[in-house]
Design an enzyme around this catalytic site. Structure first.
Site, PDB file in Angstrom:
ATOM      1  N   GLY A  64      -3.759   4.636  -0.633  1.00  0.00           N
ATOM      2  CA  GLY A  64      -3.252   4.280   0.681  1.00  0.00           C
ATOM      3  C   GLY A  64      -1.840   4.806   0.828  1.00  0.00           C
ATOM      4  O   GLY A  64      -1.126   4.998  -0.160  1.00  0.00           O
ATOM      5  N   GLN A  69       6.380   5.549   4.294  1.00  0.00           N
ATOM      6  CA  GLN A  69       6.468   6.026   2.916  1.00  0.00           C
ATOM      7  C   GLN A  69       6.580   7.547   2.866  1.00  0.00           C
ATOM      8  O   GLN A  69       6.980   8.112   1.849  1.00  0.00           O
ATOM      9  CB  GLN A  69       5.240   5.613   2.108  1.00  0.00           C
ATOM     10  CG  GLN A  69       5.146   4.145   1.799  1.00  0.00           C
ATOM     11  CD  GLN A  69       3.920   3.885   0.956  1.00  0.00           C
ATOM     12  OE1 GLN A  69       2.818   3.754   1.480  1.00  0.00           O
ATOM     13  NE2 GLN A  69       4.106   3.832  -0.355  1.00  0.00           N
ATOM     14  N   CYS A 110       2.736   0.755  -6.560  1.00  0.00           N
ATOM     15  CA  CYS A 110       3.082   1.315  -5.256  1.00  0.00           C
ATOM     16  C   CYS A 110       3.718   2.682  -5.452  1.00  0.00           C
ATOM     17  O   CYS A 110       4.565   2.851  -6.333  1.00  0.00           O
ATOM     18  CB  CYS A 110       4.049   0.374  -4.539  1.00  0.00           C
ATOM     19  SG  CYS A 110       4.585   0.982  -2.935  1.00  0.00           S
ATOM     20  N   LEU A 111       3.319   3.639  -4.624  1.00  0.00           N
ATOM     21  CA  LEU A 111       3.890   4.979  -4.708  1.00  0.00           C
ATOM     22  C   LEU A 111       5.392   4.975  -4.431  1.00  0.00           C
ATOM     23  O   LEU A 111       6.114   5.836  -4.931  1.00  0.00           O
ATOM     24  CB  LEU A 111       3.172   5.925  -3.729  1.00  0.00           C
ATOM     25  CG  LEU A 111       1.687   6.162  -3.998  1.00  0.00           C
ATOM     26  CD1 LEU A 111       1.066   6.986  -2.876  1.00  0.00           C
ATOM     27  CD2 LEU A 111       1.481   6.830  -5.341  1.00  0.00           C
ATOM     28  N   HIS A 152      -1.590  -4.330   1.852  1.00  0.00           N
ATOM     29  CA  HIS A 152      -0.477  -3.639   1.202  1.00  0.00           C
ATOM     30  C   HIS A 152       0.188  -2.664   2.181  1.00  0.00           C
ATOM     31  O   HIS A 152       1.418  -2.653   2.333  1.00  0.00           O
ATOM     32  CB  HIS A 152      -0.996  -2.905  -0.042  1.00  0.00           C
ATOM     33  CG  HIS A 152       0.038  -2.146  -0.805  1.00  0.00           C
ATOM     34  ND1 HIS A 152       0.493  -2.564  -2.030  1.00  0.00           N
ATOM     35  CD2 HIS A 152       0.689  -0.984  -0.536  1.00  0.00           C
ATOM     36  CE1 HIS A 152       1.396  -1.691  -2.478  1.00  0.00           C
ATOM     37  NE2 HIS A 152       1.519  -0.724  -1.585  1.00  0.00           N
ATOM     38  N   GLU A 153      -0.641  -1.860   2.864  1.00  0.00           N
ATOM     39  CA  GLU A 153      -0.090  -0.868   3.803  1.00  0.00           C
ATOM     40  C   GLU A 153       0.520  -1.548   5.032  1.00  0.00           C
ATOM     41  O   GLU A 153       1.538  -1.083   5.548  1.00  0.00           O
ATOM     42  CB  GLU A 153      -1.147   0.160   4.198  1.00  0.00           C
ATOM     43  CG  GLU A 153      -1.745   0.945   3.037  1.00  0.00           C
ATOM     44  CD  GLU A 153      -0.718   1.564   2.088  1.00  0.00           C
ATOM     45  OE1 GLU A 153       0.402   1.930   2.533  1.00  0.00           O
ATOM     46  OE2 GLU A 153      -1.030   1.672   0.889  1.00  0.00           O
ATOM     47  N   HIS A 156       3.967  -2.463   4.237  1.00  0.00           N
ATOM     48  CA  HIS A 156       4.881  -1.321   4.397  1.00  0.00           C
ATOM     49  C   HIS A 156       5.293  -1.145   5.847  1.00  0.00           C
ATOM     50  O   HIS A 156       6.482  -0.951   6.143  1.00  0.00           O
ATOM     51  CB  HIS A 156       4.236  -0.023   3.899  1.00  0.00           C
ATOM     52  CG  HIS A 156       4.320   0.170   2.435  1.00  0.00           C
ATOM     53  ND1 HIS A 156       5.512   0.285   1.752  1.00  0.00           N
ATOM     54  CD2 HIS A 156       3.349   0.280   1.500  1.00  0.00           C
ATOM     55  CE1 HIS A 156       5.275   0.450   0.468  1.00  0.00           C
ATOM     56  NE2 HIS A 156       3.965   0.441   0.280  1.00  0.00           N
TER      57      HIS A 156
END
Length: 172
Positions: A64, A69, A110-111, A152-153, A156
């Site tokens: 994702g 991000q 997480c990226l 999660h997204e 963000h």
């Protein structure tokens, strides 16, 4: 506006295809800024951003990726939880309309927070409303891993990171 957006939006009209996207990483404050609704129909710029977000998600081995991000303050995220990594889904102006009261804790990475893992408690399922790339309203209930990724997204897009959910776990 984040530096990665600058090339296109300053009037130079350079092709966005040639601007390399990079993952914005903590502690960059851009990740904490509110994201903006996307106007539909999609502009050519937003179509390119979405395409590049999908490529960046795959290149980063993610499942994702939210637009902030990738350096864009838009309410867009992409995800692909398929085993084959060939089924990207695009969510524009997503809104969580309901969450299951049953919560499940699991370890998330997480990226934007490389090397950090946090045990996050999330709803087992979540109802989402969003617009697709063609401007049609969509509704779906996501369960288990897809539901976790959606939440999660959405975090963000609302300026929240996994590190806001609890302490960083120590690796053994």
């Amino acid at each position: 506006m984040h530096l990665l957006c600058y090339y296109y939006l300053c009037g130079t009209k350079k092709k966005l295809n040639n601007v390399p996207m990079q993952i914005v990483k903590q502690p960059d404050i851009f990740l904490r800024e509110p994201t903006s609704e996307v106007k539909l129909p999609l502009s050519d710029e937003n179509k390119i951003i979405i395409k590049n977000m999908i490529n960046l998600m795959y290149q980063s081995n993610g499942i994702g990726l939210a637009a902030n991000q990738a350096g864009y303050n838009r309410r867009i995220f992409v995800m692909d939880v398929s085993n084959e990594k060939d089924n990207p889904q695009v969510f524009i102006n997503p809104v969580i309309t309901a969450k299951n009261n049953v919560k499940v804790g699991d370890i998330e990475g997480c990226l934007s927070c490389p090397g950090k893992e946090v045990k996050v408690s999330r709803s087992m399922s979540v109802n989402l409303k969003w617009m697709c790339e063609h401007g049609k309203e969509q509704h779906k209930t996501f369960y288990h891993l897809p539901g976790r990724v959606v939440q999660h997204e959405m975090d963000h897009l609302n300026g929240k990171l996994i590190t806001d959910h609890g302490p960083i776990l120590k690796r053994e």
